[in-house]
Design an enzyme around this catalytic site. Sequence first.
Site, PDB file in Angstrom:
ATOM      1  CG  ASN A 152      -0.530  -0.120   2.604  1.00 56.00           C
ATOM      2  OD1 ASN A 152       0.845  -0.465   2.904  1.00 56.00           O
ATOM      3  ND2 ASN A 152      -1.368   0.122   3.473  1.00 56.00           N
ATOM      4  N   GLY A 228       2.798  -5.567   7.516  1.00 54.53           N
ATOM      5  CA  GLY A 228       1.844  -6.205   6.808  1.00 54.53           C
ATOM      6  C   GLY A 228       0.495  -6.524   7.709  1.00 54.53           C
ATOM      7  CB  SER A 229      -1.980  -9.274   7.110  1.00 57.35           C
ATOM      8  OG  SER A 229      -1.142 -10.332   6.671  1.00 57.35           O
ATOM      9  CD  GLU A 248       5.402  -0.407  12.815  1.00 56.31           C
ATOM     10  OE1 GLU A 248       4.194  -0.176  12.873  1.00 56.31           O
ATOM     11  OE2 GLU A 248       6.338   0.296  13.424  1.00 56.31           O
ATOM     12  CG  LEU A 249       1.452  -6.736  12.749  1.00 56.01           C
ATOM     13  CD1 LEU A 249       1.079  -7.603  13.766  1.00 56.01           C
ATOM     14  CD2 LEU A 249       2.082  -7.104  11.736  1.00 56.01           C
ATOM     15  CB  CYS A 282      -2.012   0.338   8.759  1.00 56.44           C
ATOM     16  SG  CYS A 282      -0.774   1.662   8.449  1.00 56.44           S
ATOM     17  CD  GLU A 376      -5.995  -3.440   8.520  1.00 51.48           C
ATOM     18  OE1 GLU A 376      -5.635  -4.578   8.285  1.00 51.48           O
ATOM     19  OE2 GLU A 376      -5.355  -2.794   8.375  1.00 51.48           O
ATOM     20  CD  GLU A 454       8.730   0.619  10.351  1.00 52.71           C
ATOM     21  OE1 GLU A 454       7.810   1.184   9.432  1.00 52.71           O
ATOM     22  OE2 GLU A 454       9.227  -0.402   9.707  1.00 52.71           O
TER      23      GLU A 454
HETATM   24  P1  NAP Z   1       0.482  -9.096   3.712  1.00 53.63           P
HETATM   25  O1  NAP Z   1      -0.055  -9.798   2.775  1.00 53.63           O
HETATM   26  O2  NAP Z   1       0.748  -9.450   5.251  1.00 53.63           O
HETATM   27  O3  NAP Z   1       2.007  -8.833   2.685  1.00 53.63           O
HETATM   28  C1  NAP Z   1       3.033  -8.058   3.436  1.00 53.63           C
HETATM   29  C2  NAP Z   1       4.520  -8.636   2.852  1.00 53.63           C
HETATM   30  O4  NAP Z   1       4.661  -9.796   3.654  1.00 53.63           O
HETATM   31  C3  NAP Z   1       4.222  -8.941   1.432  1.00 53.63           C
HETATM   32  O5  NAP Z   1       5.785  -8.666   0.948  1.00 53.63           O
HETATM   33  C4  NAP Z   1       4.116 -10.462   1.351  1.00 53.63           C
HETATM   34  O6  NAP Z   1       4.585 -11.075   0.134  1.00 53.63           O
HETATM   35  C5  NAP Z   1       4.948 -10.730   2.536  1.00 53.63           C
HETATM   36  N1  NAP Z   1       4.359 -12.136   2.805  1.00 53.63           N
HETATM   37  C6  NAP Z   1       3.347 -12.856   2.842  1.00 53.63           C
HETATM   38  N2  NAP Z   1       3.248 -13.969   3.530  1.00 53.63           N
HETATM   39  C7  NAP Z   1       4.583 -14.250   4.406  1.00 53.63           C
HETATM   40  C8  NAP Z   1       5.176 -15.066   4.824  1.00 53.63           C
HETATM   41  N3  NAP Z   1       4.696 -16.206   5.284  1.00 53.63           N
HETATM   42  N4  NAP Z   1       6.810 -14.867   5.367  1.00 53.63           N
HETATM   43  C9  NAP Z   1       7.201 -13.466   5.187  1.00 53.63           C
HETATM   44  N5  NAP Z   1       6.625 -12.889   4.290  1.00 53.63           N
HETATM   45  C10 NAP Z   1       5.229 -13.011   3.807  1.00 53.63           C
HETATM   46  O7  NAP Z   1       0.116  -7.373   3.835  1.00 53.63           O
HETATM   47  P2  NAP Z   1      -0.542  -6.658   2.540  1.00 53.63           P
HETATM   48  O8  NAP Z   1      -1.916  -7.093   2.175  1.00 53.63           O
HETATM   49  O9  NAP Z   1       0.557  -6.349   1.642  1.00 53.63           O
HETATM   50  O10 NAP Z   1      -0.679  -5.420   3.132  1.00 53.63           O
HETATM   51  C11 NAP Z   1      -1.701  -5.025   4.027  1.00 53.63           C
HETATM   52  C12 NAP Z   1      -1.653  -5.062   5.403  1.00 53.63           C
HETATM   53  O11 NAP Z   1      -0.581  -4.466   5.824  1.00 53.63           O
HETATM   54  C13 NAP Z   1      -2.782  -4.642   6.324  1.00 53.63           C
HETATM   55  O12 NAP Z   1      -3.081  -5.583   7.343  1.00 53.63           O
HETATM   56  C14 NAP Z   1      -2.328  -3.111   6.731  1.00 53.63           C
HETATM   57  O13 NAP Z   1      -2.890  -2.723   8.157  1.00 53.63           O
HETATM   58  C15 NAP Z   1      -1.033  -3.588   6.855  1.00 53.63           C
HETATM   59  N6  NAP Z   1      -0.008  -2.286   7.053  1.00 53.63           N
HETATM   60  C16 NAP Z   1       0.532  -2.012   8.451  1.00 53.63           C
HETATM   61  C17 NAP Z   1       1.078  -0.590   8.419  1.00 53.63           C
HETATM   62  C18 NAP Z   1       1.752  -0.351   9.596  1.00 53.63           C
HETATM   63  O14 NAP Z   1       2.560   0.376   9.720  1.00 53.63           O
HETATM   64  N7  NAP Z   1       1.261  -0.903  10.701  1.00 53.63           N
HETATM   65  C19 NAP Z   1       1.491   0.085   7.269  1.00 53.63           C
HETATM   66  C20 NAP Z   1       0.661  -0.479   6.020  1.00 53.63           C
HETATM   67  C21 NAP Z   1       0.160  -1.639   6.095  1.00 53.63           C
HETATM   68  P3  NAP Z   1       3.717 -11.233  -1.216  1.00 53.63           P
HETATM   69  O15 NAP Z   1       3.568  -9.819  -1.613  1.00 53.63           O
HETATM   70  O16 NAP Z   1       4.576 -12.084  -2.176  1.00 53.63           O
HETATM   71  O17 NAP Z   1       2.406 -12.058  -0.455  1.00 53.63           O
END
Ligand code: NAP
Length: 475
Positions: A152, A228-229, A248-249, A282, A376, A454
């Site tokens: 994102n 990420g998630s 950071e979730l 997020c 979320e 962060e």
């Molecule tokens: P995601 O599906 O969790 O993916 C994030 C990253 O993790 C991607 O590079 C993904 O690779 C990788 N990944 C997936 N499975 C993994 C595993 N088993 N081991 C290691 N890495 C793995 O999240 P997203 O859909 O990209 O982003 C949305 C989420 O991010 C939301 O929940 C949002 O709230 C959160 N977010 C949090 C913040 C914060 O600062 N708190 C900021 C922005 C977003 P692939 O792309 O290849 O699947």
Amino acid sequence: MKEYKLFINGRWVDGGAVIEVRNKYTQDVFAILPSARHEDVDEAISAAQKAAPILAGMPAHQRSVILSQTAHLLKARKEEFAQTIATEAGKALKFARIEVDRAISTFTIASEEAKRISGETIPLDAVPAGEGYFGFWLRRPVGVVGAISPFNFPLNLVAHKVAPAIAAGNTVVLKPASSTPVTAVILCEILSEAGLPSGGINLVVGSGSTVGEWLVTDPRVSKVTFTGSPVVGERITQIAGIKKITLELGNNSPVIVAADADLEQVVKRCAIGAYYNSGQVCISVQNIFSHREIHEPFLEKFVHASRDMVVGDPLDERVDVGPMIDLKEVDRIDAWVHEAVDDGAQVLTGGRRDKCVYWPTVLDNVKPEMKIVAQEAFAPIASVISYDDFEEALQLANNTEYGLQAGIFTRDIQRVLKAIRQLNFGGVIINDTPAFRADHMPYGGNRRSGIGREGVRFAIEDMTNIQMVAIRQNQ
Ligand code: NAP
């Protein structure tokens, strides 16, 4: 069609199967690059490990110059970055440009922080055992940082990992999201041009379950920084082994609107906070708790503002809301809205889709247990829920498994103080939405929203080890 490569040990290299990167609005493939094989990840980690003593031994002023030069080069290529973000992430161009500006700030702040990393003296003679000793502690780089970023904010969330890592004298292996890797590729080009030694930054692209896990589980990686998630965050805690972890979730960001708030301001800020980047932020505004006295006028104005959002191609200058990241996500959110409606919720505007685009949506008559409220949403959707007294609003806002940021609109200082005391969130934003973030402030969540912070200085703390030195004086 543009073709990119992996970046390992200062060289652009081929890998395995081809990854296609799509324009998220037209769905046309606009770039391809190879996915990293296990041996590529291994080589990237080896290169980072070999370069670690070089970065650790580099004087702070030199690391600082590399980071400020990166900021300078980002500025020079701002429009290219903004267009790439708009294309691969579907973020409206006006907001993509803001993301580039923020990344420039992040690197600039890091170039300043690189010169401020220090420790302090410890009066060891405060206890009898310390008599005759002189003590101090300092911060040392951890070594190799494994950085995994989401789709994102494909530039600034990479910057929030790479910039503090370099400022602290670490090396990085970066795995960006598979759907938005191109921005990260161009950033590596710039870092190299800015003078970062070979192996200082290495880019491996590929699926999280393979490339991501190879990185997380490798014992040569001393620190994993992940955005990420929560599901993936949890998995990382289970497989990483003994190493530092920052997570950071997600969040289902609450906003409390008191009866004395300036409604025009609240509506304006909530509409931007709920819909920019199609709500895929997020800290996107999700659950708005409005005092019963102002509930109806607020709803009316907010629905109006939601309908005013210009929806369409993110590369069009006039557009506010572009597509969501993929059809699967649109299907998910559409199902959640239908489920809520079947359970009594009312769609006041939106609830409409066309391919990957989902229209700004306002829901009324929701229940706390509905998915659209409790989980979320990560979509351009806000639920508006009325309350009778402020104490109840604080409880409603706290009634979540998340804890990243919350916002409150009120002119009453006593309510502000009470909210600061009672809200269990990493950030409490007064007279603005939880979507507020400045890149040098400590940023991160409590509970299921994560571990660590962060915001460059705070990330540096998490990317360094404290080393204690005790010097025994000859008696
Ligand atoms: P995601 O599906 O969790 O993916 C994030 C990253 O993790 C991607 O590079 C993904 O690779 C990788 N990944 C997936 N499975 C993994 C595993 N088993 N081991 C290691 N890495 C793995 O999240 P997203 O859909 O990209 O982003 C949305 C989420 O991010 C939301 O929940 C949002 O709230 C959160 N977010 C949090 C913040 C914060 O600062 N708190 C900021 C922005 C977003 P692939 O792309 O290849 O699947």
